[in-house]
Design a protein around this motif. Structure first.
Motif, PDB file in Angstrom:
ATOM      1  N   LEU A   1     -72.046  19.902  49.784  1.00  0.00           N
ATOM      2  CA  LEU A   1     -72.967  19.342  50.775  1.00  0.00           C
ATOM      3  C   LEU A   1     -72.637  17.887  51.045  1.00  0.00           C
ATOM      4  CD1 LEU A   1     -76.357  20.808  49.489  1.00  0.00           C
ATOM      5  CD2 LEU A   1     -74.946  21.648  51.377  1.00  0.00           C
ATOM      6  N   ILE A   2     -72.398  17.142  49.970  1.00  0.00           N
ATOM      7  CA  ILE A   2     -72.003  15.743  50.105  1.00  0.00           C
ATOM      8  C   ILE A   2     -71.015  15.401  49.000  1.00  0.00           C
ATOM      9  CG2 ILE A   2     -74.220  15.032  51.105  1.00  0.00           C
ATOM     10  CD1 ILE A   2     -74.820  13.596  48.438  1.00  0.00           C
ATOM     11  N   LEU A   3     -70.299  14.306  49.179  1.00  0.00           N
ATOM     12  CA  LEU A   3     -69.505  13.706  48.115  1.00  0.00           C
ATOM     13  C   LEU A   3     -70.361  12.579  47.553  1.00  0.00           C
ATOM     14  CD1 LEU A   3     -66.092  13.666  49.993  1.00  0.00           C
ATOM     15  CD2 LEU A   3     -66.808  15.247  48.202  1.00  0.00           C
ATOM     16  N   ALA A   4     -70.895  12.812  46.360  1.00  0.00           N
ATOM     17  CA  ALA A   4     -71.932  11.938  45.809  1.00  0.00           C
ATOM     18  C   ALA A   4     -71.314  10.798  45.008  1.00  0.00           C
ATOM     19  CB  ALA A   4     -72.875  12.748  44.923  1.00  0.00           C
ATOM     20  N   MET A   5     -71.702   9.582  45.353  1.00  0.00           N
ATOM     21  CA  MET A   5     -71.208   8.395  44.656  1.00  0.00           C
ATOM     22  C   MET A   5     -72.120   8.074  43.472  1.00  0.00           C
ATOM     23  SD  MET A   5     -68.557   7.767  46.427  1.00  0.00           S
ATOM     24  CE  MET A   5     -68.057   6.284  45.541  1.00  0.00           C
ATOM     25  N   THR A   6     -71.519   7.877  42.305  1.00  0.00           N
ATOM     26  CA  THR A   6     -72.298   7.454  41.144  1.00  0.00           C
ATOM     27  C   THR A   6     -72.653   5.984  41.284  1.00  0.00           C
ATOM     28  OG1 THR A   6     -70.358   6.838  39.844  1.00  0.00           O
ATOM     29  CG2 THR A   6     -71.075   9.128  39.706  1.00  0.00           C
ATOM     30  N   SER A   7     -73.617   5.537  40.471  1.00  0.00           N
ATOM     31  CA  SER A   7     -74.119   4.163  40.607  1.00  0.00           C
ATOM     32  C   SER A   7     -73.141   3.124  40.090  1.00  0.00           C
ATOM     33  CB  SER A   7     -75.453   4.022  39.866  1.00  0.00           C
ATOM     34  OG  SER A   7     -75.281   4.319  38.489  1.00  0.00           O
ATOM     35  N   GLY A   8     -72.224   3.530  39.192  1.00  0.00           N
ATOM     36  CA  GLY A   8     -71.264   2.566  38.653  1.00  0.00           C
ATOM     37  C   GLY A   8     -71.868   1.568  37.697  1.00  0.00           C
ATOM     38  N   THR A   9     -72.923   1.974  36.954  1.00  0.00           N
ATOM     39  CA  THR A   9     -73.588   1.040  36.033  1.00  0.00           C
ATOM     40  C   THR A   9     -72.736   0.722  34.820  1.00  0.00           C
ATOM     41  OG1 THR A   9     -74.702   2.947  35.042  1.00  0.00           O
ATOM     42  CG2 THR A   9     -75.941   1.688  36.668  1.00  0.00           C
ATOM     43  N   SER A  10     -71.789   1.579  34.467  1.00  0.00           N
ATOM     44  CA  SER A  10     -70.995   1.328  33.264  1.00  0.00           C
ATOM     45  C   SER A  10     -69.504   1.450  33.538  1.00  0.00           C
ATOM     46  CB  SER A  10     -71.402   2.304  32.154  1.00  0.00           C
ATOM     47  OG  SER A  10     -71.229   3.639  32.599  1.00  0.00           O
ATOM     48  N   GLY A  11     -69.095   1.188  34.770  1.00  0.00           N
ATOM     49  CA  GLY A  11     -67.690   1.281  35.137  1.00  0.00           C
ATOM     50  C   GLY A  11     -67.570   1.474  36.628  1.00  0.00           C
ATOM     51  N   PRO A  12     -66.349   1.726  37.118  1.00  0.00           N
ATOM     52  CA  PRO A  12     -66.166   1.932  38.555  1.00  0.00           C
ATOM     53  C   PRO A  12     -66.978   3.124  39.050  1.00  0.00           C
ATOM     54  CG  PRO A  12     -64.055   1.668  37.421  1.00  0.00           C
ATOM     55  CD  PRO A  12     -65.092   1.817  36.367  1.00  0.00           C
ATOM     56  N   SER A  13     -67.472   3.043  40.278  1.00  0.00           N
ATOM     57  CA  SER A  13     -68.208   4.154  40.873  1.00  0.00           C
ATOM     58  C   SER A  13     -67.269   5.340  41.071  1.00  0.00           C
ATOM     59  CB  SER A  13     -68.804   3.720  42.211  1.00  0.00           C
ATOM     60  OG  SER A  13     -69.594   4.751  42.753  1.00  0.00           O
ATOM     61  N   ALA A  14     -67.781   6.537  40.789  1.00  0.00           N
ATOM     62  CA  ALA A  14     -66.986   7.760  40.926  1.00  0.00           C
ATOM     63  C   ALA A  14     -67.552   8.604  42.059  1.00  0.00           C
ATOM     64  CB  ALA A  14     -67.007   8.549  39.621  1.00  0.00           C
TER      65      ALA A  14
ATOM     66  N   GLN B   1     -68.246   9.152  56.310  1.00  0.00           N
ATOM     67  CA  GLN B   1     -67.661  10.486  56.374  1.00  0.00           C
ATOM     68  C   GLN B   1     -66.270  10.496  55.745  1.00  0.00           C
ATOM     69  OE1 GLN B   1     -69.349  13.212  58.022  1.00  0.00           O
ATOM     70  NE2 GLN B   1     -71.057  11.751  57.989  1.00  0.00           N
ATOM     71  N   SER B   2     -65.962  11.592  55.052  1.00  0.00           N
ATOM     72  CA  SER B   2     -64.602  11.773  54.556  1.00  0.00           C
ATOM     73  C   SER B   2     -63.706  12.212  55.706  1.00  0.00           C
ATOM     74  CB  SER B   2     -64.574  12.835  53.452  1.00  0.00           C
ATOM     75  OG  SER B   2     -64.670  14.135  54.010  1.00  0.00           O
ATOM     76  N   GLU B   3     -62.407  12.340  55.445  1.00  0.00           N
ATOM     77  CA  GLU B   3     -61.465  12.783  56.482  1.00  0.00           C
ATOM     78  C   GLU B   3     -61.891  14.121  57.084  1.00  0.00           C
ATOM     79  OE1 GLU B   3     -57.280  12.457  55.006  1.00  0.00           O
ATOM     80  OE2 GLU B   3     -58.311  11.640  53.245  1.00  0.00           O
ATOM     81  N   ALA B   4     -62.510  14.979  56.249  1.00  0.00           N
ATOM     82  CA  ALA B   4     -62.911  16.310  56.715  1.00  0.00           C
ATOM     83  C   ALA B   4     -64.343  16.334  57.235  1.00  0.00           C
ATOM     84  CB  ALA B   4     -62.755  17.321  55.586  1.00  0.00           C
ATOM     85  N   GLY B   5     -64.978  15.148  57.323  1.00  0.00           N
ATOM     86  CA  GLY B   5     -66.336  15.087  57.856  1.00  0.00           C
ATOM     87  C   GLY B   5     -67.427  15.365  56.847  1.00  0.00           C
ATOM     88  N   ILE B   6     -67.089  15.333  55.545  1.00  0.00           N
ATOM     89  CA  ILE B   6     -68.112  15.548  54.512  1.00  0.00           C
ATOM     90  C   ILE B   6     -68.822  14.214  54.256  1.00  0.00           C
ATOM     91  CG2 ILE B   6     -68.543  16.310  52.142  1.00  0.00           C
ATOM     92  CD1 ILE B   6     -65.830  17.783  52.283  1.00  0.00           C
ATOM     93  N   PRO B   7     -70.158  14.190  54.277  1.00  0.00           N
ATOM     94  CA  PRO B   7     -70.874  12.931  54.033  1.00  0.00           C
ATOM     95  C   PRO B   7     -70.574  12.373  52.641  1.00  0.00           C
ATOM     96  CG  PRO B   7     -72.347  14.609  54.924  1.00  0.00           C
ATOM     97  CD  PRO B   7     -71.079  15.306  54.565  1.00  0.00           C
ATOM     98  N   ILE B   8     -70.427  11.052  52.570  1.00  0.00           N
ATOM     99  CA  ILE B   8     -70.198  10.361  51.300  1.00  0.00           C
ATOM    100  C   ILE B   8     -71.339   9.368  51.104  1.00  0.00           C
ATOM    101  CG2 ILE B   8     -68.646   8.871  49.977  1.00  0.00           C
ATOM    102  CD1 ILE B   8     -66.350   9.864  51.730  1.00  0.00           C
ATOM    103  N   GLY B   9     -72.044   9.481  49.978  1.00  0.00           N
ATOM    104  CA  GLY B   9     -73.159   8.577  49.724  1.00  0.00           C
ATOM    105  C   GLY B   9     -73.900   8.952  48.464  1.00  0.00           C
ATOM    106  N   PRO B  10     -75.079   8.375  48.248  1.00  0.00           N
ATOM    107  CA  PRO B  10     -75.845   8.654  47.026  1.00  0.00           C
ATOM    108  C   PRO B  10     -76.442  10.050  47.033  1.00  0.00           C
ATOM    109  CG  PRO B  10     -77.111   7.251  48.500  1.00  0.00           C
ATOM    110  CD  PRO B  10     -75.746   7.383  49.109  1.00  0.00           C
TER     111      PRO B  10
END
Length: 529
Positions: A134-147, A195-204
């Motif tokens: 459904l989405i590419l979910a970004m982690t908060s990055g509280t203990s390292g780079p956001s994934a 949006q990713s290259e394929a149009g998948i939403p990227i966010g929290p």
């Protein structure tokens, strides 16, 4: 003379409607509610309540046979994704049990998945999971780079059924007054997605107005407010429409920090908010689209009586302000464990004195991990959900081992610390999430845990390994040495990452703190920190 059956049905229908209306009237507080609004909320509450009771019964049954339920959960994940490139690589279709899975599949970290997720973002299908995320979910990055992780329909469904409905059932058992038709003020915002290259939403992947669109009628904030792109302006509207309604029953947010910052904004802008309520107009200082402003203004009307009440409450100070603004407030519903512990404490000590708190979930971008079945207990304990994820546990003493051995749910010991290793519904297999938890008991056969710290959040300039919980406890003791001081926020960094900004010195911690109530500290008091 009408036929007897239709007449009987008509009488029964009228009697049923009368009973429903009586039940609605008994749960109402406040005025200015339309019949359709009340009825839709009533049906939603009843529906979610029924689901919650059903899911709680299922959960209780699962806790009696944790080993079998965990095996079923794992095999379900493997079967569903056996036809993917990843499933073929590890021959998921031939794995018969958890022992075979652990023997074949390595323990993983994010680096194991980053290239696979990049391929999914570019449009490749059936790489790790059988369905499109459904989405590419970004982690908060509280203990390292956001994934960037995958979020699927299964993840969301499990969170709602096994998390939301169960916790609402626990909430209503512990706080019966919340079983009402009072509205909730929920502090949440519409995030900006790319949006990713394929149009998948990227966010929290946290709760948003869009993901809760069918429930917005339960909240004080009207739908047009969520079309406002500025989070600052949306917060103002949250506060404005909450203040208009003296019958608010619950304050809710994903995290206690969000509630705290809302009260901080209220303390700064209360005069402007009261003037808006008095005039019946939304402040011209907000950057609103004309159509959005028009729709919001249509929901306003001058209310000098409420404005006078509010002005008097604010002039009496902000300690305990929540209960004075909303006399029927029953609960603050927000996670206040882990890094949000400090915000929960500050709210209870100041703005929300006398209001119970309930920290319902233990969850992450990876999905639902546990639920708090004991809302009234001061220690935040979470029972692991055996059908949400397949869980393994790395003993704290083996975290640095090259090939550590994991334990299963039925093998962990009370009083011991472990790092969680999870296999979830969205393409993570034997994944180290970095959370260290302590097993504090069992509900039937299911472990109950308390969050301890994040693996990447340990302070260690000389190998001493100080957790955030230990650091915060020491900091609070130091601040207590300062008369009238209240800790608002803090940050601590190892001196090595500060570079030349601190000059040459031995390794140490650089501490940044925000305090309230501090005036004219002596050198001795400054030294105590």
């Amino acid at each position: 003379m009408p036929p007897p059956l239709p007449a009987a049905l008509g009488v029964c229908s009228l009697a049923g409607m009368a009973l429903i209306w009586r039940d609605i009237r008994s749960k109402m507080k406040g005025e200015n509610r339309t019949l359709s609004s009340l009825l839709s909320q009533y049906l939603a509450v009843k529906g979610v309540g029924w689901l919650g009771r059903r899911q709680r019964r299922k959960l209780e049954a699962d806790t009696l046979n944790v080993k079998q339920v965990q095996e079923e959960t794992l095999l379900k994940r493997l079967r569903k994704n056996a036809g993917t490139c990843y499933g073929s690589q590890y021959d998921f279709s031939s794995i018969k049990d958890s022992d075979g899975f652990r023997a074949r599949h390595p323990i993983t970290t994010y680096e194991h998945y980053s290239e696979l997720i990049r391929r999914i973002a570019a449009g490749e299908e059936k790489v790790i999971i059988a369905e499109k995320p459904l989405i590419l979910a970004m982690t908060s990055g509280t203990s390292g780079p956001s994934a960037m992780l995958l979020s699927t329909k299964d993840t969301n469904t499990e969170f709602f059924l096994q998390g939301v409905t169960v916790c609402l059932d626990a909430m209503r058992r512990a706080f019966p007054a919340t079983d009402s038709l009072q509205r909730t003020t929920k502090f949440f915002y519409s995030p900006t997605f790319r949006q990713s290259e394929a149009g998948i939403p990227i966010g929290p992947n946290s709760s948003t107005p869009a993901s809760s669109r069918h429930m917005l009628n339960l909240y004080t904030t009207p739908a047009p407010a969520f079309e406002v792109p500025s989070e600052k302006d949306t917060l103002y509207l949250h506060l404005l429409f909450a203040l208009k309604d003296p019958s608010v029953g619950t304050l809710e947010s994903n995290f206690a920090s969000t509630v705290f910052y809302a009260f901080s904004a209220l303390q700064d802008r209360w005069q402007e908010l009261v003037e808006d309520i008095e005039r019946g107009k939304v402040s011209s200082a907000l950057a609103l689209e004309p159509k959005v402003r028009s729709r919001l203004d249509a929901l306003m009307k001058p209310d000098p009586k409420r404005a006078t009440e509010l002005r008097a409450h604010f002039q009496d100070g902000f300690r305990g302000i929540a209960k004075r603004l909303w006399p029927h407030l029953h609960l603050v519903l927000a996670v206040d464990s882990g890094s949000n512990q400090i915000y929960g404490e500050m709210l209870r000590e100041n703005y929300c004195q006398g209001v119970p708190f309930y920290s319902p979930f233990y969850a992450a971008t990876e999905g639902l991990i546990g639920v708090n079945l004991w809302p009234q207990e001061p220690n935040r304990r979470y029972m692991l959900c055996p059908r949400s994820m397949f869980c393994e546990f790395l003993p704290e003493s083996s975290l640095e081992d090259e090939t550590p051995h994991t334990l299963l749910m039925e093998e962990v010991k009370e009083g011991q610390n472990y790092e969680l290793v999870i296999t979830n519904a969205s393409g993570l297999f034997r994944y180290r999430i970095g959370d260290i938890v302590k097993v504090v008991g069992f509900h039937n056969q299911c472990p109950i845990v308390e969050f301890q710290y994040r693996q990447g959040q340990m302070l260690s300039v000389r190998g001493e390994k100080v957790s955030e919980a230990l650091f915060l406890d020491a900091l609070k003791k130091a601040v207590s040495q300062w008369p009238g001081a209240q800790l608002v926020d803090y940050c601590c960094a190892e001196s090595g990452i500060m570079g030349d900004s601190i000059g040459g010195s031995d390794p140490h911690y650089q501490v940044f703190i925000e305090l309230k109530g501090v005036r004219n500290l002596t050198e001795e008091q400054r030294y105590k920190v």
